[in-house]
Design an enzyme around this catalytic site. Structure first.
Site, PDB file in Angstrom:
ATOM      1  N   CYS A 114       0.813  -1.223   0.000  1.00  0.00           N
ATOM      2  CA  CYS A 114       0.000   0.000   0.000  1.00  0.00           C
ATOM      3  C   CYS A 114       0.846   1.273   0.000  1.00  0.00           C
ATOM      4  CB  CYS A 114      -0.962  -0.006   1.183  1.00  0.00           C
ATOM      5  SG  CYS A 114      -2.142  -1.363   1.105  1.00  0.00           S
ATOM      6  N   HIS A 251      -3.149   7.497   2.803  1.00  0.00           N
ATOM      7  CA  HIS A 251      -3.609   6.213   2.272  1.00  0.00           C
ATOM      8  C   HIS A 251      -4.980   5.911   2.857  1.00  0.00           C
ATOM      9  CE1 HIS A 251      -3.944   2.150   1.107  1.00  0.00           C
ATOM     10  NE2 HIS A 251      -3.603   1.635   2.276  1.00  0.00           N
ATOM     11  N   ASN A 281     -10.090   0.206   0.604  1.00  0.00           N
ATOM     12  CA  ASN A 281      -8.637   0.332   0.486  1.00  0.00           C
ATOM     13  C   ASN A 281      -8.206  -0.248  -0.865  1.00  0.00           C
ATOM     14  OD1 ASN A 281      -5.866  -0.019   0.640  1.00  0.00           O
ATOM     15  ND2 ASN A 281      -5.880  -0.840   2.723  1.00  0.00           N
TER      16      ASN A 281
END
Ligand code: COA
Length: 329
Positions: A114, A251, A281
């Site tokens: 990520c 994020h 996500n």
């Protein structure tokens, strides 16, 4: 004289298919109320049978090139951040380069889960600032729907598919990026991972699956601490105070992670961008997708200070502070 660099293009692409929390209620023992309360996620996009990290990345990349008023042949380099490439090799970036028709460009992938987009973005700036490349396309593209265990309620509700891209170009002064932070702690490798094909123990995790495995509570604590520390380091290196940050784009993993980090950083919530309610996500795609939507919503004005900050498997983290130049102009 050293060249200057700035971000001149941005674009995103998400699959049409929306998967709601209600749909997940029919698949695992969960509820819309639980998912919203514990994560802030309301729905996510799911790749169609023909969509891959390559096709989605190409679509996002084309849009970024359009905004930058460049053609694929103008590119010197393509860096793709992904952990859901179709193949172990060749790189997703090589396939994307061909599909885009960027025949002059070199291409490679970055695997930092990520945090991948931040790693790729920082790398792109180094290539431009060193004078090695003039025009670099940076893509974050992920199809997590294909590495999730759809019977594991503790992970399958969290992620979604999508792609985002930016162009970093040599240009007139000043450079819009003010500081770069990257970090890694491989001691946390078992907290969030997907088994590969080549491990000594074979291609499975301890549960006998090849799906994403996560120790949610540990990752949660790490995520808050990493977001706070990376943002503070990026600000210190840029000689900025948090009060000068017009927008923080973190994020998009969980609104509780973001709000806890924002509280610790003492930045008001209206200066923190979130779109995870609609996408979940999307890993390496989440920051460029959020940046695109922040721009489209008019949240960024020329001269604004912004911080992009990411964290994820590795464990890994990174942040970039920017003085927004408003694109190519
Ligand atoms: N629906 C309903 N209940 C769920 C659930 C779901 N989808 N997922 C877990 N639960 C249950 C657990 O089984 C547990 O039940 P128990 O008390 O009977 O054992 C209970 O909810 C609480 O679990 P807990 O893990 O404490 O929940 P939480 O509030 O910490 O939230 C996460 C779990 C996964 C949302 C949270 O830990 C998290 O966001 N971690 C970081 C994940 C992340 O961002 N990863 C990517 C980083 S890039």
């Amino acid at each position: 004289m050293a060249p200057y660099a700035r971000l001149t293009g941005w674009g995103m692409w998400v699959p049409e298919r929306v998967m709601t929390n209600q749909e997940l209620e029919a698949m695992v023992d969960t509820s819309d109320a639980w998912i919203r309360r514990r994560t802030g996620i309301g729905e996510r996009r799911i790749a169609g049978s023909q969509d891959t990290a390559v096709t989605m990345g190409v679509a996002a990349g084309r849009r970024a090139l359009e905004v930058a008023a460049l053609s694929p042949q103008d590119l010197d380099l393509i860096i793709v951040a992904t952990v859901t490439s179709e193949r172990i090799f060749p790189a997703c970036a090589s396939q994307l380069q061909h599909a885009l028709g960027a025949s002059r460009a070199a291409a490679f992938d970055v695997n930092a889960a990520c945090s991948g987009f931040i790693y790729a973005l920082v790398t792109a700036y180094q290539f431009v600032l060193s004078g090695t490349c003039r025009r670099v396309l940076v893509v974050g593209t992920e199809v997590y729907s294909r590495i999730l265990n759809w019977q594991d309620r503790s992970t399958c509700v969290l992620f979604g598919d999508g792609a985002g891209a930016v162009v970093v170009e040599a240009g007139p002064p000043p450079t819009d990026a003010l500081s770069f932070v990257l970090g890694s702690d491989g001691a946390g490798a078992d907290l969030l991972y997907v088994p590969g094909l080549c491990g000594a123990a074979g291609p499975f995790n301890q549960d006998g699956h090849h799906y994403l495995t996560m120790v949610g509570a540990e990752v949660f604590k790490f995520a808050i601490a990493a977001t706070v520390a990376a943002t503070q380091q990026a600000l210190a290196a840029a000689q900025l105070d948090i009060s000068q940050v017009d927008i923080l784009i973190p994020h998009q993993a969980n609104y509780r992670i973001i709000t806890a980090a924002a509280r610790a950083l003492e930045i008001p919530s209206e200066r923190v961008f979130m779109n995870l309610e609609r996408y979940g996500n999307t890993s390496a795609a989440s920051i460029p997708m959020a940046l695109c939507e922040a721009i489209d919503q008019g949240r960024l004005k020329k001269g604004d200070h912004l911080v992009l900050v990411g964290f994820g498997g590795g464990l890994s983290w990174g942040a970039v502070a920017l003085h927004w130049a408003g694109g190519r102009n």
